[in-house]
Design an enzyme around this catalytic site. Sequence first.
Site, mmCIF file in Angstrom:
data_model
loop_
_atom_site.group_PDB
_atom_site.id
_atom_site.type_symbol
_atom_site.label_atom_id
_atom_site.label_comp_id
_atom_site.label_asym_id
_atom_site.label_seq_id
_atom_site.Cartn_x
_atom_site.Cartn_y
_atom_site.Cartn_z
ATOM 1 N N PRO A 1 42.928 31.425 33.128
ATOM 2 C CG PRO A 1 41.537 33.184 33.758
ATOM 3 C CD PRO A 1 41.514 31.738 33.385
ATOM 4 C CG ASP B 1 46.947 38.787 32.936
ATOM 5 O OD1 ASP B 1 47.203 39.032 31.745
ATOM 6 O OD2 ASP B 1 46.309 39.560 33.676
ATOM 7 C CG ASN C 1 48.597 42.329 35.423
ATOM 8 O OD1 ASN C 1 48.001 43.366 35.645
ATOM 9 N ND2 ASN C 1 48.184 41.161 35.894
ATOM 10 N NE ARG D 1 37.810 33.695 32.692
ATOM 11 C CZ ARG D 1 37.068 34.214 33.652
ATOM 12 N NH1 ARG D 1 36.309 35.282 33.396
ATOM 13 N NH2 ARG D 1 37.082 33.691 34.857
ATOM 14 C CG ASP E 1 38.228 31.158 37.877
ATOM 15 O OD1 ASP E 1 38.288 31.346 36.652
ATOM 16 O OD2 ASP E 1 37.373 31.690 38.614
ATOM 17 C CG ASP F 1 42.377 31.231 42.649
ATOM 18 O OD1 ASP F 1 43.607 31.356 42.579
ATOM 19 O OD2 ASP F 1 41.568 32.142 42.395
ATOM 20 C CG ASP G 1 31.728 36.182 35.372
ATOM 21 O OD1 ASP G 1 31.328 37.311 35.715
ATOM 22 O OD2 ASP G 1 31.986 35.274 36.177
#
Length: 663
Positions: free
Chosen positions: A13, A45, A73, A81, A97, A99, A183
């Site tokens: 995502p 998103d 969004n 996910r 992720d 990042d 999660d």
Amino acid sequence: MNVAKHLVSVITPAYNALPYVKRCVSSVAHQSLGPGRIEMIVVDDGSTDGTAAELDRMAARHPRLLRVIHQENSGGPSAPRNLALDLAQGEYVFFLDADDYLAPEALQRLTVTAEENSSDVVLGKMASVGRRVPRSMFRANQPDADLFTSRVYWALSVQKLFRKELLDRLHLRFHTDLRVGEDQPFTALAYLRAHRISVVADYACYYLVRRGDGRHLTYTNKTEPTLDSLGRVCELLRSELAPGPQRDALLERHFAVELKDAFKFLGTETETAIQQREFERMRKLVAEHDGDAFWPRLPPIQRLRCHLTRHGDLAELLAHTWSDNSKLPFRIHISQGRALAHYPPDRDSRPRGTTALFDVTEHLTLAHHVSAFSFTGNRLRLSGHATLRKSEHHNEHGNESRKTLEVFLQHRGEGAGRRHAEIHLTEDAFEADLDLLGGEGNDAPLADGFWDLYLRLTVNGLSKTVRLGNQHDPNAGACPFTCLTDDGTGGIRTARIYWTSFGNLSLRLQHVPAARLGKELRLEPEVAAWRGPVLRMSGRTNLLGPPPGTALLRLATADAEADFPLTLGDDGRFTAELPLGALSPGRWTAGLRIAAANWRHDLPLRQPALPPGTARWRRGLVPRYAKAVAAAPLTLRVGRVPLLRDVLRLVRARRRRLTKRHF
């Protein structure tokens, strides 16, 4: 039956992930699994920073790898996910992720582990790029990790490899109503239903990146408490597991970690209505687990918070929402080998609110501090302090406590030998004297090998043991030290004290072959100066406490030798005086001589700072001189001054004296 078209589907995502997403995608494109075996599904998103356009450019560059989906969004990573999971066609799914990024061999190592062990979930070691990462579950590879005795349950983030068949069979998807901790219920159920869980610990697979703006994924408001997720996962554990040790082992993790964060949120909330509402939710959660047996395993301060919550004492709870284990608000009483925590700590005042009394024996820690240690002869001497934190020492009759302290060496090898120190104890201060090489009284010599130093304190029947040295003054002592001794057979034994990687003190005893002794020893002259015919030297060494006559400074020519005593201090320094007056003329080379029985080893000395000028003296009527030669090792030239040169020198000296008198 659907046949997987890819080995791994990587699901990512992405929300306002510039510039990190480019590195993220690139790390997947360069995986060692090779092209065609991986698909990457990135769900944008509703990004507003150019992430969407960058993803489209990368998708055009990697059409066989990358699929990009754009949506409005959703407010969290769960919906992106779930959408990607519905589209994934891999045999395995990996959550990455935007990042973060993967190491080049990550997916290959994870899938090979899954195939070899028929694993449904595989954890890959995580590495930090500015963010804290879990470590305790990655100390060793685990082909079949037990969920209840290993540390894998303490890693509930979703960045793992999952078998797609497991997720589809369980209809496992992320809760879209959870904005924080979404999660945890997902991973917890996968763990509980997995055929096997494996761990890859010998390769850093996943790099967890700290963003400069502190924002990660769609995460927008971390000030919200984690109670929604916590309540959901605790409900899951109650439905999946019967009351007992297994359920307790997993619940302990949540009441020690997530509930602690919820308490901290409570302490920072300024609106009374929100504070009261969240407190009531906490009280309900604690009450639901009142009959479970994990409570004694919680840290004492967290157990007190839960106790105050159970009894509805919000005012007292708020006073301890930010307390930690180093400042326990208890009076701890030790008696008959147990430690009991009393709250409130002041027994002379009337209780302000809820009172508590519970056993904290397993949580009581032994605090120690080494203030000094020295290596003298064959003995190691230490001094310091040792105490049980926050405890009052009284026996069952209220009399003064019974306290004993031990310092001992423990051998690491089989047969586990042990040698105790002589102890002098005053209040919390101790002095310890250890015979390192043995042979005193009825004690046999210590065996070769590694010996670790331990400290054990016993108060009213309660004993705590720690490795010695990890808390010490910076100038407590110098390491490493080497002690030499005659081993009784004409050989040499060394004892080396050193700091371990964890800062503890350890000892290594060994017989050292002659060929290696020169590599073990250090004798480094730093300063040399003339005092008449005497050369005085000082410097640093790691040689301490050899038997008398074992260590000497040697001067040698081709046909003569002379030995001089070496003075060794306990601070790692040495001094020596070389009286050259009795030496015959010649070129003398300096060295360190180690001798034991009929065995000896010579070690050349490096050149120190050379003393200026030339030393002169007379031996009888014959004038002599000595000077240092610029050579390595340290070399001195001793000779006779020619008679004519000596007469001319005396005449010049007399003229200088007469000139001074004239003026």
